[in-house]
Write a protein that holds these residues in place. Sequence first.
Motif, mmCIF file in Angstrom:
data_model
loop_
_atom_site.group_PDB
_atom_site.id
_atom_site.type_symbol
_atom_site.label_atom_id
_atom_site.label_comp_id
_atom_site.label_asym_id
_atom_site.label_seq_id
_atom_site.Cartn_x
_atom_site.Cartn_y
_atom_site.Cartn_z
ATOM 1 N N LEU A 102 36.752 -17.316 47.143
ATOM 2 C CA LEU A 102 36.158 -18.245 48.103
ATOM 3 C C LEU A 102 37.216 -19.184 48.667
ATOM 4 O O LEU A 102 37.262 -19.432 49.881
ATOM 5 C CB LEU A 102 35.040 -19.042 47.430
ATOM 6 N N ASN A 103 38.089 -19.717 47.816
ATOM 7 C CA ASN A 103 39.136 -20.618 48.297
ATOM 8 C C ASN A 103 40.072 -19.935 49.288
ATOM 9 O O ASN A 103 40.597 -20.574 50.202
ATOM 10 C CB ASN A 103 39.954 -21.150 47.114
ATOM 11 N N ALA A 104 40.280 -18.645 49.104
ATOM 12 C CA ALA A 104 41.163 -17.909 50.017
ATOM 13 C C ALA A 104 40.530 -17.705 51.391
ATOM 14 O O ALA A 104 41.228 -17.544 52.393
ATOM 15 C CB ALA A 104 41.536 -16.563 49.409
ATOM 16 N N LEU A 105 39.195 -17.728 51.454
ATOM 17 C CA LEU A 105 38.493 -17.423 52.702
ATOM 18 C C LEU A 105 37.920 -18.642 53.407
ATOM 19 O O LEU A 105 37.628 -18.593 54.603
ATOM 20 C CB LEU A 105 37.360 -16.423 52.430
ATOM 21 N N PHE A 106 37.739 -19.747 52.674
ATOM 22 C CA PHE A 106 37.073 -20.923 53.241
ATOM 23 C C PHE A 106 38.024 -22.105 53.278
ATOM 24 O O PHE A 106 38.752 -22.359 52.323
ATOM 25 C CB PHE A 106 35.843 -21.277 52.407
ATOM 26 N N GLY A 107 38.005 -22.830 54.406
ATOM 27 C CA GLY A 107 38.870 -23.989 54.527
ATOM 28 C C GLY A 107 38.380 -24.943 55.604
ATOM 29 O O GLY A 107 37.201 -24.938 55.985
ATOM 30 N N SER A 108 39.275 -25.769 56.090
ATOM 31 C CA SER A 108 38.936 -26.801 57.078
ATOM 32 C C SER A 108 38.359 -26.193 58.355
ATOM 33 O O SER A 108 38.655 -25.048 58.713
ATOM 34 C CB SER A 108 40.179 -27.622 57.402
ATOM 35 N N ASN A 109 37.490 -26.995 59.005
ATOM 36 C CA ASN A 109 36.884 -26.615 60.291
ATOM 37 C C ASN A 109 36.021 -25.360 60.180
ATOM 38 O O ASN A 109 35.871 -24.613 61.149
ATOM 39 C CB ASN A 109 37.968 -26.407 61.358
ATOM 40 N N MET A 110 35.459 -25.142 58.988
ATOM 41 C CA MET A 110 34.623 -23.965 58.771
ATOM 42 C C MET A 110 33.275 -24.391 58.179
ATOM 43 O O MET A 110 33.118 -25.509 57.670
ATOM 44 C CB MET A 110 35.328 -22.976 57.838
ATOM 45 N N VAL A 111 32.314 -23.481 58.254
ATOM 46 C CA VAL A 111 30.986 -23.691 57.658
ATOM 47 C C VAL A 111 30.773 -22.649 56.569
ATOM 48 O O VAL A 111 30.993 -21.452 56.789
ATOM 49 C CB VAL A 111 29.869 -23.574 58.720
ATOM 50 N N LEU A 112 30.359 -23.117 55.397
ATOM 51 C CA LEU A 112 30.051 -22.243 54.268
ATOM 52 C C LEU A 112 28.549 -22.269 54.018
ATOM 53 O O LEU A 112 27.971 -23.328 53.786
ATOM 54 C CB LEU A 112 30.787 -22.715 53.010
ATOM 55 N N ALA A 113 27.905 -21.109 54.079
ATOM 56 C CA ALA A 113 26.477 -20.983 53.786
ATOM 57 C C ALA A 113 26.319 -20.467 52.365
ATOM 58 O O ALA A 113 26.877 -19.429 52.018
ATOM 59 C CB ALA A 113 25.811 -20.036 54.782
ATOM 60 N N ALA A 135 34.787 -29.602 57.555
ATOM 61 C CA ALA A 135 34.048 -28.437 57.058
ATOM 62 C C ALA A 135 32.644 -28.885 56.672
ATOM 63 O O ALA A 135 32.384 -30.085 56.466
ATOM 64 C CB ALA A 135 34.765 -27.825 55.866
ATOM 65 N N ARG A 136 31.732 -27.929 56.566
ATOM 66 C CA ARG A 136 30.360 -28.247 56.146
ATOM 67 C C ARG A 136 29.836 -27.158 55.209
ATOM 68 O O ARG A 136 30.224 -25.994 55.304
ATOM 69 C CB ARG A 136 29.436 -28.359 57.364
ATOM 70 N N ILE A 137 28.932 -27.583 54.333
ATOM 71 C CA ILE A 137 28.231 -26.672 53.429
ATOM 72 C C ILE A 137 26.769 -26.667 53.841
ATOM 73 O O ILE A 137 26.166 -27.733 54.022
ATOM 74 C CB ILE A 137 28.338 -27.145 51.951
ATOM 75 N N VAL A 138 26.170 -25.494 53.974
ATOM 76 C CA VAL A 138 24.760 -25.424 54.358
ATOM 77 C C VAL A 138 23.993 -24.522 53.392
ATOM 78 O O VAL A 138 24.480 -23.479 52.959
ATOM 79 C CB VAL A 138 24.601 -24.927 55.823
ATOM 80 N N GLN A 139 22.817 -24.970 53.042
ATOM 81 C CA GLN A 139 21.916 -24.197 52.170
ATOM 82 C C GLN A 139 21.347 -23.021 52.957
ATOM 83 O O GLN A 139 20.853 -23.189 54.073
ATOM 84 C CB GLN A 139 20.803 -25.121 51.678
ATOM 85 N N ALA A 167 33.240 -31.967 51.621
ATOM 86 C CA ALA A 167 32.513 -31.594 52.830
ATOM 87 C C ALA A 167 31.056 -32.041 52.726
ATOM 88 O O ALA A 167 30.464 -31.988 51.637
ATOM 89 C CB ALA A 167 32.572 -30.076 53.039
ATOM 90 N N PRO A 168 30.460 -32.472 53.826
ATOM 91 C CA PRO A 168 29.038 -32.844 53.797
ATOM 92 C C PRO A 168 28.157 -31.618 53.582
ATOM 93 O O PRO A 168 28.519 -30.502 53.963
ATOM 94 C CB PRO A 168 28.806 -33.456 55.177
ATOM 95 N N VAL A 169 27.001 -31.853 52.977
ATOM 96 C CA VAL A 169 26.061 -30.779 52.654
ATOM 97 C C VAL A 169 24.822 -30.897 53.532
ATOM 98 O O VAL A 169 24.254 -31.985 53.682
ATOM 99 C CB VAL A 169 25.656 -30.841 51.166
ATOM 100 N N GLU A 170 24.415 -29.796 54.116
ATOM 101 C CA GLU A 170 23.183 -29.731 54.914
ATOM 102 C C GLU A 170 22.132 -28.996 54.095
ATOM 103 O O GLU A 170 22.248 -27.795 53.838
ATOM 104 C CB GLU A 170 23.442 -28.977 56.226
ATOM 105 N N HIS A 171 21.101 -29.733 53.657
ATOM 106 C CA HIS A 171 20.032 -29.138 52.863
ATOM 107 C C HIS A 171 18.995 -28.469 53.771
ATOM 108 O O HIS A 171 18.920 -28.748 54.972
ATOM 109 C CB HIS A 171 19.370 -30.192 51.985
ATOM 110 N N PHE A 172 18.205 -27.607 53.167
ATOM 111 C CA PHE A 172 17.166 -26.869 53.890
ATOM 112 C C PHE A 172 15.851 -27.052 53.122
ATOM 113 O O PHE A 172 15.446 -26.188 52.352
ATOM 114 C CB PHE A 172 17.566 -25.390 53.958
ATOM 115 N N PRO A 173 15.182 -28.196 53.309
ATOM 116 C CA PRO A 173 14.031 -28.566 52.475
ATOM 117 C C PRO A 173 12.726 -27.891 52.888
ATOM 118 O O PRO A 173 11.793 -28.528 53.379
ATOM 119 C CB PRO A 173 13.964 -30.087 52.653
ATOM 120 N N VAL A 174 12.674 -26.585 52.689
ATOM 121 C CA VAL A 174 11.463 -25.811 52.987
ATOM 122 C C VAL A 174 11.143 -24.939 51.773
ATOM 123 O O VAL A 174 11.974 -24.791 50.880
ATOM 124 C CB VAL A 174 11.659 -24.925 54.244
#
Length: 316
Positions: A102-113, A135-139, A167-174
């Motif tokens: 994951l560290n090899a593929l994810f970095g700055s200015n990217m979104v991780l789902a 960068a951002r993390i999304v559920q 990185a900030p986290v975007e939750h998906f509260p459904v």
Amino acid sequence: MDEARLDDAVRAVRMHYFQGMTMEAIARETGTSRSTVSRLIGYARSTGLIEFRLHLPDEHVPGLERRIGKEYGVTAHVVPVPDTASELERLEKTAAVAAQVLNALFGSNMVLAVAWGTTTEAVSRRLLPKPTHHARIVQLNGAGLTRATGLGYVSEILARFGRNYAAPVEHFPVPAFFDYADTKRALWRERSVRRILDLQLGADVALFGIGAATGDVPSHVYRAGYLDDTELRQLREEGVAGDIATVFFRADGSHDGIALNDRASGPDLSALRRVRSRICVVSGESKLPGLRAALRGGLLTDLVLDDGTAAKLVGR
């Protein structure tokens, strides 16, 4: 992070890896002991100051990884695990390698789902620090069920990723599964929900496991009571082999026409295929039917799995 210790660790790393000095030589030059130098280099590894990558020509890729790549068109990372290891130990070792991938593929200015589950929870505990910028993390799928919100379990997983990558986290509260497909369709039209859906499917990297009901470490969606007996029987009757982010697919990799998917909050698998890097982490032979199905469906680009499961996958 202790700046003095960081400086000492950087110095030791440069001398050991860049200058080829032994730990004994570094100890003599710095006026410390060999054990101190060893601890400094260990500190550098554990904090993500250094990471190791193998850049192998195609002809030197280990046999199992090469065979999986040739047969399924994915990049495979096979994790050596002792035959005597329990399923839980196997999962932990596989998760540690997945964190490096994951560290090899994810970095700055990217979104991780991130799809929550037993496997990604294990990866979240093995992450190697890598601060990022913008960068951002999304559920990737909802977690609510009839008797609980699911927020405690999922929030901690996502929080680990957020802290690790700064990185900030975007939750998906459904809910994980809606009671009615019409309710899901109506909610999916809301702008606040569409924002999260667009973020998910515009992600640069997706991280997920394969859901399976069997094994010593069953998937969270099955052991936490998200599905009742009627739904489980329906899935068996429809020939379901596994799921990704609570979206189900058959042994041939297809997912269209599976009734429960109309109520699932996870991503449409056809849209998921458009995410550039899709890292699937698999541990244990109980996941093989689902893994084979996901590979047939072209649902992943990068596969991290233990060597026993890898051998079974290619028929060894």
